[in-house]
Scaffold this active site. Structure first.
Site, short mmCIF file in Angstrom:
data_model
loop_
_atom_site.label_atom_id
_atom_site.label_comp_id
_atom_site.label_asym_id
_atom_site.label_seq_id
_atom_site.Cartn_x
_atom_site.Cartn_y
_atom_site.Cartn_z
N THR A 161 43.20 -41.71 -25.41
CA THR A 161 44.04 -41.57 -25.38
C THR A 161 45.06 -42.20 -23.53
O THR A 161 44.11 -43.04 -23.47
CB THR A 161 43.18 -40.06 -23.99
N HIS A 162 46.01 -41.21 -23.72
CA HIS A 162 46.72 -41.45 -23.01
C HIS A 162 47.27 -43.19 -23.48
O HIS A 162 47.90 -43.71 -23.00
CB HIS A 162 47.00 -41.93 -21.27
N SER A 283 60.80 -61.50 -41.58
CA SER A 283 61.59 -61.19 -41.00
C SER A 283 62.31 -62.18 -40.98
O SER A 283 62.61 -63.39 -41.71
CB SER A 283 61.63 -61.56 -39.36
N LYS A 289 57.00 -63.46 -38.55
CA LYS A 289 56.94 -62.15 -38.25
C LYS A 289 56.20 -61.86 -39.45
O LYS A 289 56.67 -62.23 -40.49
CB LYS A 289 58.45 -62.48 -38.59
N GLU A 296 57.03 -47.74 -40.34
CA GLU A 296 58.17 -47.36 -38.78
C GLU A 296 59.03 -46.35 -39.81
O GLU A 296 59.37 -45.77 -39.61
CB GLU A 296 58.47 -48.91 -38.68
#
Ligand code: ARG
Length: 490
Positions: A161-162, A283, A289, A296
């Protein structure tokens, strides 16, 4: 190229045709091509109805139906039947083509019909199919999530949470939470399907017709369970399209949350999941990467779907009653929503088996005991302590652990007892993350029995919704039944 026909021109309309470049500018034909098959089947059903109602002789209806269904077969095979047309929309292009192929009999097709009810029909048939397809795909993914959850019942990690570690849960419970949001989106898609599932044809331009048409018959021919209720409302109505774009957006929002979780969890900072190479991107510059691009992109795509909702909302806002040509601007929002949503559903469904939980990382995040502080307080409550006092006592123990740079789970029993006399060995056992997760059996909780019930619900409701999707016949099936319909009332 077929020059622009003069079908929709009378002496009253004006002696000179609209300037060719302005017809071209205002034409919806390029977008309408997407629903040419819907348009052809709508016309075939219409002509069958006209014949059965005694409005057009069967001898005229016969060649019309034959030609329309032949064009449908062409369209099914990917032939652009309006390729050389310069007409202002698909309805005119089809009529012009029939006029060319069949001669004067084509003039009977548009009896008791307007392009206003025709475009409403095409869009409803199109949306209905898109909603059915999306409903099938969405419920399949919910079921796939539920099966994946079965495999992750012993995988522990923290709920956030948060975006701060909160309480121990199982990965099964996390996956079920994704399933629940997606199932709600599926309910919205089912609603959009139902709203589109009404026959608009036969309302004419705006007030019906004096000819003895049989709308329930046309509805049955096209598998619509009901007809729309008011002609003037029907030609103006794009609410079904709004419902559809909103429903599609809801699916993307659900996939977006799942994706946002996986983007985070696959970082080295979280380390909770790893992604196979098959679903990772590299990448061009940084050799190390391994990026979660697919997730996304899915996360990002709801923005386009939201754009579609907003564009339709602003289009219909302020329009007066009846058909207005403004409505032609609905096309991109309606037509682009399906492919967007279906692409994202396919991507997540394909990617899911390539996502692996990392139980060791989940365990590390819970091992110090802090996420079990609530469980410690609840253990005190079970011994009769008021929750607020139990909460303070657990808080004091957390403070003590922090001050002594120790894990909560490493505080010795004797030290814990100085904070509260009830903090004995059995009570401190509630700091075990597995116990903490297993013991939350309240309905909707992360306990195993509770999660099992959640997964059953996901599967049962998905099956019901998928059944609804199956009730929508594919266009090709409708075409086959239309070919066999009698043209005379028996
Ligand atoms: N191309 C129009 C549309 O897509 C079809 C209806 C046109 N109706 C009219 N009266 N001009 O909305």
């Amino acid at each position: 190229m077929t020059p622009v026909s003069e079908i929709a021109r009378t002496q009253a309309t004006g002696s000179s045709p609209m300037l060719a470049d302005l017809v071209s500018w205002s034409s919806s034909l390029s977008a309408d091509r997407t629903f040419v098959r819907e348009d052809l089947l709508g016309s075939a059903a219409h002509v069958i109805m006209l014949a059965r109602s005694g409005i057009v002789p069967p001898s005229d209806a016969h060649p019309l139906r034959h030609a329309l269904l032949a064009l449908f077969d062409d369209a099914e095979r990917g032939i652009d039947i309006a390729a050389s047309s310069l007409e202002e929309d698909i309805h005119m292009a089809v009529e012009a083509r029939l006029t060319q192929d069949l001669g004067p009999v084509a003039a009977k097709l548009h009896t008791a019909r307007s392009r206003n009810d025709q475009v409403a029909l095409d869009l409803r048939l199109y949306v209905r199919n898109q909603a059915a397809l999306t409903l099938r795909q969405t419920t399949n993914l919910v079921v796939a999530l539920s099966h994946r959850a079965e495999l992750e019942q012993d995988t522990l990690l923290a709920a956030y949470t948060h975006r701060q570690r909160a309480q121990p849960i199982t990965a099964a419970f996390l996956i079920a939470s994704w399933g629940f949001q997606l199932l709600r989106a599926a309910e919205t898609v089912a609603f959009a399907l139902d709203r589109s599932n009404e026959l608009p044809l036969g309302v004419g331009a705006c007030s019906g017709t004096s000819l003895p048409i049989d709308r329930p018959l046309t509805a049955r021919l096209l598998s619509f369970p009901r007809v729309t209720g008011n002609a003037l409302d029907t030609v103006a109505d794009r609410d079904f399209a709004l419902d559809w774009t909103w429903a599609g957006t809801r699916v993307l929002l659900a996939l977006g949350k799942l994706s946002a979780d996986l983007v985070d969890y696959s970082t080295r900072e979280f380390g909770l999941v790893s992604l196979d190479g098959e679903i990772s991107a590299g990448s061009s510059m940084m050799p190390q990467k391994k990026n979660p691009d697919l997730f996304e992109l899915v996360r990002a795509q709801s923005s386009r779907a939201i754009g579609n909702v907003v564009s339709l909302l602003t289009l219909v806002k302020g329009l007066p009653s009846g058909y207005n040509r403004d409505q032609q601007e609905d096309r991109n929002a309606i037509l682009s929503t399906g492919p967007l949503v279906q692409g994202a559903l396919h991507t997540i469904t394909t990617a899911l088996p390539h996502v692996h939980f990392n139980p060791a990382a989940g365990h590390r995040a819970l091992a110090d005991g802090f996420t079990q502080a609530t469980d410690l307080a609840e253990a005190l409550v079970r011994r009769g302590i008021a929750f607020r006092d139990a909460y303070r006592a657990a808080g004091a123990l957390v403070r003590l652990a922090i001050d002594s740079s120790s894990a909560l789970s490493d505080i010795p029993e004797e030290t814990a007892k100085t904070v509260h006399p009830f903090f004995d060995r059995t009570l401190l056992q509630s700091l075990d993350p597995k116990d903490a997760a297993r013991s939350k059996e309240s309905p909707g909780g992360t306990g195993p029995r509770s999660v099992a019930a959640q997964l059953t619900h996901l599967r049962n409701r998905s099956a019901e919704l998928a059944f609804l999707a199956e009730s929508i016949p594919p266009l090709a099936t409708i075409a086959r039944t239309l070919a066999l319909e009698p043209l005379q009332t028996p």
